[in-house]
Design a protein around this motif. Structure first.
Motif, PDB file in Angstrom:
ATOM      1  N   TYR A 118       0.759  -1.116   0.032  1.00  0.00           N
ATOM      2  CA  TYR A 118      -0.169  -0.133  -0.085  1.00  0.00           C
ATOM      3  C   TYR A 118       0.748   1.278   0.028  1.00  0.00           C
ATOM      4  CZ  TYR A 118      -3.550   3.390   1.347  1.00  0.00           C
ATOM      5  OH  TYR A 118      -4.217   4.462   1.445  1.00  0.00           O
ATOM      6  N   LEU A 119       2.075   1.205   0.689  1.00  0.00           N
ATOM      7  CA  LEU A 119       2.875   2.188   0.429  1.00  0.00           C
ATOM      8  C   LEU A 119       3.293   2.707  -0.830  1.00  0.00           C
ATOM      9  CD1 LEU A 119       4.737   4.268   2.036  1.00  0.00           C
ATOM     10  CD2 LEU A 119       6.493   2.621   2.398  1.00  0.00           C
ATOM     11  N   ILE A 120       3.645   1.613  -1.445  1.00  0.00           N
ATOM     12  CA  ILE A 120       4.440   1.836  -2.993  1.00  0.00           C
ATOM     13  C   ILE A 120       3.213   2.372  -3.533  1.00  0.00           C
ATOM     14  CG2 ILE A 120       5.197   0.741  -4.753  1.00  0.00           C
ATOM     15  CD1 ILE A 120       6.629  -1.367  -3.009  1.00  0.00           C
ATOM     16  N   ASP A 121       1.788   1.966  -3.387  1.00  0.00           N
ATOM     17  CA  ASP A 121       0.916   2.350  -4.313  1.00  0.00           C
ATOM     18  C   ASP A 121       0.569   3.751  -4.155  1.00  0.00           C
ATOM     19  OD1 ASP A 121      -1.630   1.734  -5.896  1.00  0.00           O
ATOM     20  OD2 ASP A 121      -2.670   2.547  -4.072  1.00  0.00           O
ATOM     21  N   GLN A 122       0.463   4.183  -2.694  1.00  0.00           N
ATOM     22  CA  GLN A 122       0.566   5.692  -2.354  1.00  0.00           C
ATOM     23  C   GLN A 122       1.772   6.763  -3.079  1.00  0.00           C
ATOM     24  OE1 GLN A 122      -2.047   7.181  -0.711  1.00  0.00           O
ATOM     25  NE2 GLN A 122      -2.785   5.446  -1.509  1.00  0.00           N
ATOM     26  N   MET A 123       2.896   6.033  -2.883  1.00  0.00           N
ATOM     27  CA  MET A 123       4.079   6.755  -3.475  1.00  0.00           C
ATOM     28  C   MET A 123       3.571   6.957  -5.072  1.00  0.00           C
ATOM     29  SD  MET A 123       7.587   5.062  -2.655  1.00  0.00           S
ATOM     30  CE  MET A 123       7.953   4.295  -1.113  1.00  0.00           C
ATOM     31  N   TRP A 124       3.209   5.873  -5.976  1.00  0.00           N
ATOM     32  CA  TRP A 124       2.577   6.067  -7.210  1.00  0.00           C
ATOM     33  C   TRP A 124       1.534   7.086  -7.223  1.00  0.00           C
ATOM     34  CZ3 TRP A 124       3.378   4.233 -12.159  1.00  0.00           C
ATOM     35  CH2 TRP A 124       2.317   4.375 -13.089  1.00  0.00           C
ATOM     36  N   HIS A 125       0.669   7.279  -6.232  1.00  0.00           N
ATOM     37  CA  HIS A 125      -0.536   8.317  -6.341  1.00  0.00           C
ATOM     38  C   HIS A 125      -0.031   9.884  -6.187  1.00  0.00           C
ATOM     39  CE1 HIS A 125      -4.461  10.047  -5.645  1.00  0.00           C
ATOM     40  NE2 HIS A 125      -4.114  10.220  -4.630  1.00  0.00           N
ATOM     41  N   HIS A 126       0.989   9.758  -5.260  1.00  0.00           N
ATOM     42  CA  HIS A 126       1.545  11.024  -4.866  1.00  0.00           C
ATOM     43  C   HIS A 126       2.241  11.763  -5.810  1.00  0.00           C
ATOM     44  CE1 HIS A 126      -0.658  10.111  -0.835  1.00  0.00           C
ATOM     45  NE2 HIS A 126      -0.556  11.525  -0.847  1.00  0.00           N
ATOM     46  N   LEU A 127       3.058  10.659  -6.612  1.00  0.00           N
ATOM     47  CA  LEU A 127       4.000  11.123  -7.488  1.00  0.00           C
ATOM     48  C   LEU A 127       3.279  11.706  -8.975  1.00  0.00           C
ATOM     49  CD1 LEU A 127       6.832   8.555  -7.392  1.00  0.00           C
ATOM     50  CD2 LEU A 127       7.082  11.002  -7.218  1.00  0.00           C
ATOM     51  N   ASP A 128       1.777  11.493  -8.838  1.00  0.00           N
ATOM     52  CA  ASP A 128       0.782  11.877  -9.929  1.00  0.00           C
ATOM     53  C   ASP A 128       1.559  11.090 -11.477  1.00  0.00           C
ATOM     54  OD1 ASP A 128      -0.582  13.257  -8.716  1.00  0.00           O
ATOM     55  OD2 ASP A 128       0.489  15.258  -8.660  1.00  0.00           O
ATOM     56  N   LEU A 129       1.918   9.876 -11.359  1.00  0.00           N
ATOM     57  CA  LEU A 129       2.284   8.968 -12.483  1.00  0.00           C
ATOM     58  C   LEU A 129       1.316   8.469 -13.086  1.00  0.00           C
ATOM     59  CD1 LEU A 129       5.499   7.329 -11.239  1.00  0.00           C
ATOM     60  CD2 LEU A 129       5.459   9.624 -12.693  1.00  0.00           C
ATOM     61  N   ILE A 130       1.116   8.457 -14.299  1.00  0.00           N
ATOM     62  CA  ILE A 130       0.028   7.688 -15.270  1.00  0.00           C
ATOM     63  C   ILE A 130       0.815   6.976 -16.138  1.00  0.00           C
ATOM     64  CG2 ILE A 130      -1.852   9.431 -14.895  1.00  0.00           C
ATOM     65  CD1 ILE A 130      -1.243  10.285 -17.583  1.00  0.00           C
ATOM     66  N   ARG A 131       0.237   5.956 -16.709  1.00  0.00           N
ATOM     67  CA  ARG A 131       0.590   5.042 -17.714  1.00  0.00           C
ATOM     68  C   ARG A 131      -0.221   5.180 -18.747  1.00  0.00           C
ATOM     69  NH1 ARG A 131       1.661  -1.580 -16.711  1.00  0.00           N
ATOM     70  NH2 ARG A 131       3.223  -1.690 -18.352  1.00  0.00           N
ATOM     71  N   VAL A 132       0.386   5.263 -20.058  1.00  0.00           N
ATOM     72  CA  VAL A 132      -0.490   5.664 -21.400  1.00  0.00           C
ATOM     73  C   VAL A 132       0.111   4.568 -22.234  1.00  0.00           C
ATOM     74  CG1 VAL A 132      -0.843   7.206 -23.284  1.00  0.00           C
ATOM     75  CG2 VAL A 132      -0.587   8.162 -20.981  1.00  0.00           C
ATOM     76  N   TYR A 133      -0.934   4.013 -22.980  1.00  0.00           N
ATOM     77  CA  TYR A 133      -0.516   2.942 -23.854  1.00  0.00           C
ATOM     78  C   TYR A 133      -0.668   3.332 -25.311  1.00  0.00           C
ATOM     79  CZ  TYR A 133      -1.391  -0.019 -19.820  1.00  0.00           C
ATOM     80  OH  TYR A 133      -1.400  -0.539 -18.321  1.00  0.00           O
ATOM     81  N   THR A 134       0.393   2.879 -26.116  1.00  0.00           N
ATOM     82  CA  THR A 134       0.286   3.233 -27.732  1.00  0.00           C
ATOM     83  C   THR A 134      -0.520   2.090 -28.530  1.00  0.00           C
ATOM     84  OG1 THR A 134       2.605   2.603 -27.847  1.00  0.00           O
ATOM     85  CG2 THR A 134       2.140   4.935 -27.460  1.00  0.00           C
ATOM     86  N   LYS A 135      -0.811   2.534 -29.828  1.00  0.00           N
ATOM     87  CA  LYS A 135      -1.436   1.503 -30.554  1.00  0.00           C
ATOM     88  C   LYS A 135      -1.052   2.042 -31.864  1.00  0.00           C
ATOM     89  CE  LYS A 135      -6.026   0.088 -32.185  1.00  0.00           C
ATOM     90  NZ  LYS A 135      -5.554   0.194 -33.769  1.00  0.00           N
ATOM     91  N   ARG A 136      -0.589   0.924 -32.832  1.00  0.00           N
ATOM     92  CA  ARG A 136      -0.346   1.067 -34.149  1.00  0.00           C
ATOM     93  C   ARG A 136      -1.719   0.709 -35.135  1.00  0.00           C
ATOM     94  NH1 ARG A 136       5.404   1.087 -35.709  1.00  0.00           N
ATOM     95  NH2 ARG A 136       6.654   0.549 -34.107  1.00  0.00           N
TER      96      ARG A 136
END
Length: 366
Positions: free
Chosen positions: A278-296
């Motif tokens: 849960y701590l690592i998940d909160q790090m991700w949340h507070h860093l405001d990181l998102i994952r974007v996928y690309t498509k050909r």
């Protein structure tokens, strides 16, 4: 009298001065002098002597998290538990004497975690290599403040005071004040809101104390004297801070519940591996990181890869993440996901992307 003694004298005078309407002007000038002396202490003028051993660590990964805290609160144990890096762990203080980097792999992102030596009281004045520790903390995207759940709230207050003294502002925003030094014309003070703490006389005297006699000041929010001084100095760092209380296995369940309900707080036990995910998940949340996928075109999205970006990015930044020349050749993009009004939505470069969106970019024909 040295700078450290002057700082101590001003702090004592601020503490013994009553806080009321009659003394707020005097306190404002004292705070301006205090900030000036602290800046002189941290950034001494003139030629510097030979450089000592620093904590310079090459920045890598998608984000950087710096762990700060007093000695023996579990920083090295957490680094060993969450990364493949082994940091020396012992039952005595000051086990870690330099900066040890590790890397957390989460949601396809690589988060660099820095295990810094323990801070002691007076770190802002350079005691216990405090300056080097806090200088590295300034380069981070998020501060992870490690605290001992068995100790009282004083430890958190002391750490916050040390970070405040070196110009790190945690969990707050930059004041909405426009400030620009000019070549002439004197000082022009304008406020678009009712100011409770600042007035024209206060602003004039603070700027004169910094030998600034020509400037334009536009206040757009009810800012305090401290916030105005931060804007004038211009060297403040505004960072998010996540408070991590370790050793929850040694306190009562009522105390754990009380700590866990505080803002920006996570409770863990590094020794028993409790709540670390849960701590690592909160790090991700507070860093405001998102994952974007690309498509050909004509293919399925690349869900194994993806780009790690900051929340609030646009299609233009996605294109730059793929290749810097793609923006010049950009025609339009199709977006699938929560940011799209319909599936798929044809968008331009200014469209804001959200987490887990799929983006397909179309280029101009040559």
């Amino acid at each position: 009298m040295g700078i450290t003694e002057k700082i101590d004298d001003i702090v004592k005078e601020i503490n013994r001065t009553q806080k009321n309407k009659a003394t707020e002007y005097h306190l404002g000038l004292l705070k301006a002098k205090l900030a000036k002396y602290r800046t002189m202490l941290l950034e001494p003028a003139g030629k510097s002597g030979p450089k000592g051993a620093g904590f310079d660590v090459v920045r890598s990964g998608d984000a950087r998290v710096a762990m700060v805290g007093f000695p023996s609160v579990g920083k090295s144990t957490l680094l060993s538990k969450t990364t493949k890096t082994k940091s020396e762990v012992a039952g005595y203080e000051f086990t870690t004497l330099t900066c040890i980097p590790g890397k957390i792999h989460y949601n396809g992102a690589q988060i660099q975690l820095l295990d810094l030596p323990g801070i002691i009281e007076g770190a802002a004045q350079g005691i216990g290599r405090g300056r080097q520790v806090i200088a590295v903390a300034k380069t981070a995207d998020l501060i992870l403040m490690m605290l001992d759940a068995t100790k009282g709230p004083k430890q958190r207050e002391l750490l916050e005071a040390e970070l405040e003294a070196v110009g790190i502002r945690i969990n707050t925003h930059k004041p909405n004040i426009y400030f620009k030094i000019k070549k002439g014309g004197g000082i022009k003070f304008t406020a678009t809101v009712k100011c409770t703490f600042l007035n024209q006389k206060m602003v004039y005297n603070i700027l004169h104390d910094y030998k600034i006699h020509n400037a334009e000041v536009l206040v757009r929010e009810d800012a305090t004297v401290d916030q105005f001084i931060d804007v004038v100095l211009g060297n403040r760092k505004y960072l998010k801070c996540l408070y991590c209380y370790n050793k929850i296995d040694q306190v009562s369940i009522e105390e754990v519940d009380r700590l866990a309900r505080q803002d920006y707080t996570v409770v863990v036990s590094c020794e028993l591996d409790l709540n670390i995910d849960y701590l690592i998940d909160q790090m991700w949340h507070h860093l405001d990181l998102i994952r974007v996928y690309t498509k050909r075109r004509g293919e399925y999205p690349d869900f194994d890869g993806g780009l790690i970006l900051r929340r609030g990015v646009t299609v233009e930044e996605v294109c730059l993440g793929i290749h810097k020349s793609l923006v010049d050749e950009f025609k339009f993009a199709l977006v699938w996901g929560t940011s799209a009004k319909h599936t798929p939505q044809r968008v331009g470069l200014a469209h804001v992307i959200e987490d887990s969106d799929v983006v397909q970019v179309f280029k101009k024909k040559a």
